[in-house]
Design a protein around this motif. Structure first.
Motif, PDB file in Angstrom:
ATOM      1  N   ASN A  83     -55.141 -17.706 -46.015  1.00  0.00           N
ATOM      2  CA  ASN A  83     -55.689 -18.805 -45.235  1.00  0.00           C
ATOM      3  C   ASN A  83     -54.755 -19.384 -44.304  1.00  0.00           C
ATOM      4  N   PRO A  84     -54.491 -18.405 -43.284  1.00  0.00           N
ATOM      5  CA  PRO A  84     -53.539 -18.654 -42.086  1.00  0.00           C
ATOM      6  C   PRO A  84     -54.390 -19.767 -41.304  1.00  0.00           C
ATOM      7  N   THR A  85     -53.438 -20.532 -40.624  1.00  0.00           N
ATOM      8  CA  THR A  85     -53.910 -21.385 -39.513  1.00  0.00           C
ATOM      9  C   THR A  85     -54.776 -20.786 -38.552  1.00  0.00           C
ATOM     10  N   LEU A  86     -55.825 -21.290 -38.459  1.00  0.00           N
ATOM     11  CA  LEU A  86     -57.031 -20.926 -37.608  1.00  0.00           C
ATOM     12  C   LEU A  86     -57.239 -21.895 -36.458  1.00  0.00           C
ATOM     13  N   ILE A  87     -57.364 -21.332 -35.114  1.00  0.00           N
ATOM     14  CA  ILE A  87     -57.956 -22.254 -34.325  1.00  0.00           C
ATOM     15  C   ILE A  87     -59.333 -22.456 -34.051  1.00  0.00           C
ATOM     16  N   GLY A  88     -60.162 -21.500 -34.479  1.00  0.00           N
ATOM     17  CA  GLY A  88     -61.655 -21.414 -34.564  1.00  0.00           C
ATOM     18  C   GLY A  88     -62.203 -20.337 -35.117  1.00  0.00           C
ATOM     19  N   VAL A  89     -63.549 -20.663 -35.600  1.00  0.00           N
ATOM     20  CA  VAL A  89     -64.370 -19.714 -36.372  1.00  0.00           C
ATOM     21  C   VAL A  89     -65.654 -19.791 -35.740  1.00  0.00           C
ATOM     22  N   GLU A  90     -66.310 -18.637 -35.329  1.00  0.00           N
ATOM     23  CA  GLU A  90     -67.580 -18.376 -34.650  1.00  0.00           C
ATOM     24  C   GLU A  90     -68.252 -17.067 -35.190  1.00  0.00           C
ATOM     25  N   TYR A  91     -69.432 -17.475 -36.075  1.00  0.00           N
ATOM     26  CA  TYR A  91     -70.132 -16.226 -36.598  1.00  0.00           C
ATOM     27  C   TYR A  91     -71.457 -16.464 -36.482  1.00  0.00           C
ATOM     28  N   GLN A  92     -72.328 -15.574 -36.475  1.00  0.00           N
ATOM     29  CA  GLN A  92     -73.744 -15.749 -36.771  1.00  0.00           C
ATOM     30  C   GLN A  92     -74.273 -14.463 -37.742  1.00  0.00           C
ATOM     31  N   VAL A  93     -75.127 -14.963 -38.696  1.00  0.00           N
ATOM     32  CA  VAL A  93     -75.661 -13.814 -39.319  1.00  0.00           C
ATOM     33  C   VAL A  93     -77.433 -14.173 -39.483  1.00  0.00           C
ATOM     34  N   ASN A  94     -78.102 -13.129 -39.561  1.00  0.00           N
ATOM     35  CA  ASN A  94     -79.653 -13.576 -39.589  1.00  0.00           C
ATOM     36  C   ASN A  94     -80.343 -12.474 -40.030  1.00  0.00           C
ATOM     37  N   GLY A  95     -81.431 -12.534 -40.804  1.00  0.00           N
ATOM     38  CA  GLY A  95     -82.235 -11.515 -41.445  1.00  0.00           C
ATOM     39  C   GLY A  95     -83.468 -11.950 -42.021  1.00  0.00           C
ATOM     40  N   SER A  96     -84.149 -11.025 -42.459  1.00  0.00           N
ATOM     41  CA  SER A  96     -85.525 -11.385 -43.388  1.00  0.00           C
ATOM     42  C   SER A  96     -85.170 -11.277 -44.719  1.00  0.00           C
ATOM     43  N   LEU A  97     -85.611 -12.432 -45.661  1.00  0.00           N
ATOM     44  CA  LEU A  97     -85.217 -12.516 -47.168  1.00  0.00           C
ATOM     45  C   LEU A  97     -86.122 -12.224 -48.030  1.00  0.00           C
ATOM     46  N   ALA A  98     -85.832 -11.623 -49.122  1.00  0.00           N
ATOM     47  CA  ALA A  98     -86.706 -11.156 -50.203  1.00  0.00           C
ATOM     48  C   ALA A  98     -87.626 -12.432 -50.812  1.00  0.00           C
ATOM     49  N   MET A  99     -88.760 -12.274 -51.267  1.00  0.00           N
ATOM     50  CA  MET A  99     -89.359 -13.265 -52.075  1.00  0.00           C
ATOM     51  C   MET A  99     -88.679 -13.785 -53.359  1.00  0.00           C
ATOM     52  N   GLY A 100     -88.579 -15.232 -53.502  1.00  0.00           N
ATOM     53  CA  GLY A 100     -88.113 -15.449 -54.717  1.00  0.00           C
ATOM     54  C   GLY A 100     -86.642 -15.917 -54.568  1.00  0.00           C
ATOM     55  N   THR A 101     -85.884 -16.207 -53.565  1.00  0.00           N
ATOM     56  CA  THR A 101     -84.602 -16.292 -53.318  1.00  0.00           C
ATOM     57  C   THR A 101     -84.666 -18.012 -53.614  1.00  0.00           C
ATOM     58  N   PRO A 102     -83.413 -18.368 -53.877  1.00  0.00           N
ATOM     59  CA  PRO A 102     -83.220 -19.825 -54.294  1.00  0.00           C
ATOM     60  C   PRO A 102     -83.822 -20.732 -53.087  1.00  0.00           C
ATOM     61  N   SER A 103     -83.695 -20.339 -51.767  1.00  0.00           N
ATOM     62  CA  SER A 103     -84.087 -21.151 -50.606  1.00  0.00           C
ATOM     63  C   SER A 103     -85.627 -21.073 -50.607  1.00  0.00           C
ATOM     64  N   GLY A 104     -86.226 -20.030 -50.764  1.00  0.00           N
ATOM     65  CA  GLY A 104     -87.511 -19.729 -50.627  1.00  0.00           C
ATOM     66  C   GLY A 104     -88.033 -19.420 -49.166  1.00  0.00           C
ATOM     67  N   PHE A 105     -87.052 -19.245 -48.346  1.00  0.00           N
ATOM     68  CA  PHE A 105     -87.237 -18.862 -46.973  1.00  0.00           C
ATOM     69  C   PHE A 105     -87.559 -17.639 -46.596  1.00  0.00           C
ATOM     70  N   PRO A 106     -88.784 -17.335 -45.816  1.00  0.00           N
ATOM     71  CA  PRO A 106     -88.909 -15.815 -45.407  1.00  0.00           C
ATOM     72  C   PRO A 106     -87.741 -15.151 -44.626  1.00  0.00           C
ATOM     73  N   ALA A 107     -87.048 -16.037 -43.931  1.00  0.00           N
ATOM     74  CA  ALA A 107     -86.031 -15.543 -43.025  1.00  0.00           C
ATOM     75  C   ALA A 107     -84.985 -16.616 -42.670  1.00  0.00           C
ATOM     76  N   PHE A 108     -83.803 -16.251 -41.954  1.00  0.00           N
ATOM     77  CA  PHE A 108     -82.775 -17.156 -41.864  1.00  0.00           C
ATOM     78  C   PHE A 108     -82.107 -16.637 -40.386  1.00  0.00           C
ATOM     79  N   PHE A 109     -81.556 -17.774 -39.677  1.00  0.00           N
ATOM     80  CA  PHE A 109     -80.605 -17.413 -38.571  1.00  0.00           C
ATOM     81  C   PHE A 109     -79.605 -18.461 -38.517  1.00  0.00           C
ATOM     82  N   LEU A 110     -78.593 -18.062 -39.101  1.00  0.00           N
ATOM     83  CA  LEU A 110     -77.010 -18.918 -39.470  1.00  0.00           C
ATOM     84  C   LEU A 110     -76.382 -18.678 -38.027  1.00  0.00           C
TER      85      LEU A 110
END
Length: 222
Positions: free
Chosen positions: A68-95
């Motif tokens: 857990n070093p001192t960080l100036i900033g964190v930038e990331y993105q993850v996206n994709g399609s989701l399987a049926m029956g996940t807790p969110s219930g979403f078909p896809a996401f873009f974080l």
């Protein structure tokens, strides 16, 4: 006849001193950067094959433990399609997350790795220069109370394998489904990673400024 001083002399003296100044002044921060294009990808649950990460760490790149070093900033993105029956219930996401280091830790996230004392950092940092076997690099984007299902847990192993999965995010109402978030690791997506530990570079080699300094130093020695 008095000898006139060349107007270029001060500039030449400053130029000659420049390599020493640059070499003697290490960078005050470094950036860990990697993306899905750096890996072989095998989605085993849902279909997440697109991600990028940039993590700016305060302080010079050097051997040692980064817990857990001192960080100036964190930038990331993850996206994709989701399987049926996940807790969110979403078909896809873009974080997309773009936050300061203090906020990153305040939401429950963590970063762990150790650079070997034998690492040659002149060409950047490769995974093979990290200490350990399993989990030599662990970015846990876990979030508590933010209402997000998909912040990532990203792990690399010394043998050239790894995983990107959703972390065990909890708390907060998700605006997309109106429900309280409570998701276990891998409940939304799991993608296996493969790579060459000796060539996968997490921190790029020194930038142009450092290369200029090295070149000037070489010229000066001639």
């Amino acid at each position: 006849m008095p000898h006139s001083r060349s107007p270029l002399r001060p500039f030449a003296a400053a130029l000659a001193a420049l390599p020493l100044l640059l070499v003697a002044s290490p960078a005050t921060a470094f950036t860990l950067a990697f993306s899905s294009s750096d890996f072989g990808l095998n989605p085993t649950f849902s279909n997440v094959v697109d991600f990028t990460f940039e993590i700016e760490v305060a302080g010079p790149l050097a051997p040692g433990v980064y817990a857990n070093p001192t960080l100036i900033g964190v930038e990331y993105q993850v996206n994709g399609s989701l399987a049926m029956g996940t807790p969110s219930g979403f078909p896809a996401f873009f974080l997309v997350r773009d936050i300061g280091g203090a906020e990153f830790y305040a939401q429950g996230s963590s970063l762990q790795f150790e650079i070997s004392a034998l690492a040659d950092l002149s060409d950047g940092l490769q995974v093979s220069e990290l200490v350990g076997g399993t989990g030599v690099f662990v970015f846990d984007g876990h979030e508590t109370g933010t209402g997000r299902y998909h912040p990532a847990l990203f792990e690399l192993n010394a043998d050239g394998t790894g995983l990107i999965r959703n972390s065990d995010n909890t708390g907060g109402i998700n605006p997309g489904n109106g429900q309280m978030v409570d998701v276990e690791i891998g409940d939304e997506y799991v993608t296996e990673l493969s790579f060459d530990a000796s060539t996968l570079t997490l921190v790029p080699e020194p930038g142009l400024l450092s290369l200029v300094a090295i070149s000037l130093a070489a010229i000066r020695r001639r």
